[in-house]
Design an enzyme around this catalytic site. Structure first.
Site, PDB file in Angstrom:
ATOM      1  N   GLU A  67      96.002 102.191 166.177  1.00 40.09           N
ATOM      2  CA  GLU A  67      94.786 101.882 165.430  1.00 40.09           C
ATOM      3  C   GLU A  67      95.108 100.784 164.419  1.00 40.09           C
ATOM      4  O   GLU A  67      96.119 100.870 163.704  1.00 40.09           O
ATOM      5  CB  GLU A  67      94.273 103.134 164.718  1.00 40.09           C
ATOM      6  CG  GLU A  67      92.921 102.963 164.069  1.00 40.09           C
ATOM      7  CD  GLU A  67      92.417 104.242 163.407  1.00 40.09           C
ATOM      8  OE1 GLU A  67      91.447 104.137 162.635  1.00 40.09           O
ATOM      9  OE2 GLU A  67      92.993 105.325 163.649  1.00 40.09           O
ATOM     10  N   ASP A  78      87.886 105.568 153.400  1.00 37.46           N
ATOM     11  CA  ASP A  78      89.306 105.464 153.083  1.00 37.46           C
ATOM     12  C   ASP A  78      89.619 106.020 151.705  1.00 37.46           C
ATOM     13  O   ASP A  78      88.901 105.766 150.730  1.00 37.46           O
ATOM     14  CB  ASP A  78      89.773 104.009 153.144  1.00 37.46           C
ATOM     15  CG  ASP A  78      89.734 103.445 154.552  1.00 37.46           C
ATOM     16  OD1 ASP A  78      89.638 104.247 155.496  1.00 37.46           O
ATOM     17  OD2 ASP A  78      89.812 102.217 154.702  1.00 37.46           O
TER      18      ASP A  78
END
Length: 283
Positions: A67, A78
């Protein structure tokens, strides 16, 4: 067909070249009686060349799929570690163009490794249909794409774009996603289904929720594609527990950024962690 199923019904992206490449990686891991390992690197962190070396280190230490985070100024999903790395990459001059070039370099150096960039709707769609971005990422060698804040309810038009350029569009489900909706999303996702292990943002945790094993079993029971679990995974013990719970894949992100050290340049530290995580994937 229920109201949820009707609202989410569309072709999906699991019948694309990219999805088949991803499925092959999961199939290889399954034949070897282990979960697939999906490490994460941030494009351009701490700089373009070091992020390339980190990606190769992760690949060579045991990644089945990689990824690649596309740096973004407002990464909603995040946690602190990935926000810091993304901000540092942008400050060092990372752009979308340089991120595409990184994907291209990794794909050229490790052509058998499926690459799945991860970004956000503003980056990918940009107020349009996302075709320019999808076309560039596919042309650079990406097999799939995660758009963290794109829901299946709104994703149909971009799925059509992704199908046209043979990209798998990977969707996410969370512990709070109702069972019926999980099943509908699983029918739409391409390559694999991203199962978020906890309620919250990314970030290495010392322990995973006690309910994660049941979550994995419940999600797999309704998914026609492999299920990969991420968020909070940081240690070999976490990977081992998820593999034994039946996860088809395990995604590790923040812990690998932390492994690069305060300056982001300890590529050997990242390599060692990926190798130890890979060693814990056997069932």
């Amino acid at each position: 067909m229920t109201a949820v199923a009707e609202r989410l019904a569309t072709a999906g992206t699991n019948d694309t070249i990219g999805a088949r490449r991803i499925a092959a990686a999961f199939a290889t891991a399954a034949r070897e009686h282990r979960a697939a390992l999906i490490p994460y690197v941030v494009a351009g962190y701490p700089d373009a060349e070091t992020s390339f070396q980190a990606a190769l280190a992760a690949a060579d230490a045991g990644a089945d799929i990689l990824e690649v985070g596309l740096p973004y100024s407002d990464p909603l999903a995040d946690g602190a570690t990935l926000q810091r790395a993304s901000s540092a990459a942008l400050a060092a001059g990372a752009t979308f163009d340089s991120s595409v070039e990184l994907v291209r370099r990794i794909a050229s150096a490790r052509p058998d490794l499926p690459l799945v960039p991860m970004g956000y709707a503003n980056q990918i769609l940009g107020g349009g249909d996302g075709r320019p971005v999808a076309t560039r990422l596919s042309g650079a060698g990406a097999a799939g794409l995660i758009v963290a804040d794109l829901t299946p309810d709104e994703g149909g038009p971009f799925e059509a774009v992704a199908r046209s350029v043979e990209l798998a569009l990977v969707y996410l489900v969370a512990p709070t996603t109702p069972r019926e909706r999980r099943a509908a999303i699983a029918r739409r996702t391409g390559g694999f289904l991203y199962c978020v292990s906890l309620v919250g943002v990314t970030g290495a945790r010392t322990s995973l929720p006690s309910t994660v094993g049941r979550l994995v079993r419940d999600v797999r029971a309704t998914s026609p594609v492999p299920v990969a679990v991420g968020f909070g995974v940081s240690r070999p013990a976490h990977v081992r527990a998820l593999a034994r719970a039946g996860a088809d894949g395990v995604i590790v992100a923040s812990a690998l950024v932390d492994a690069l050290g305060d300056d982001g340049r300890d590529v050997e530290g990242l390599r060692r962690l990926v190798a130890s995580l890979q060693g814990a994937t056997r069932r």
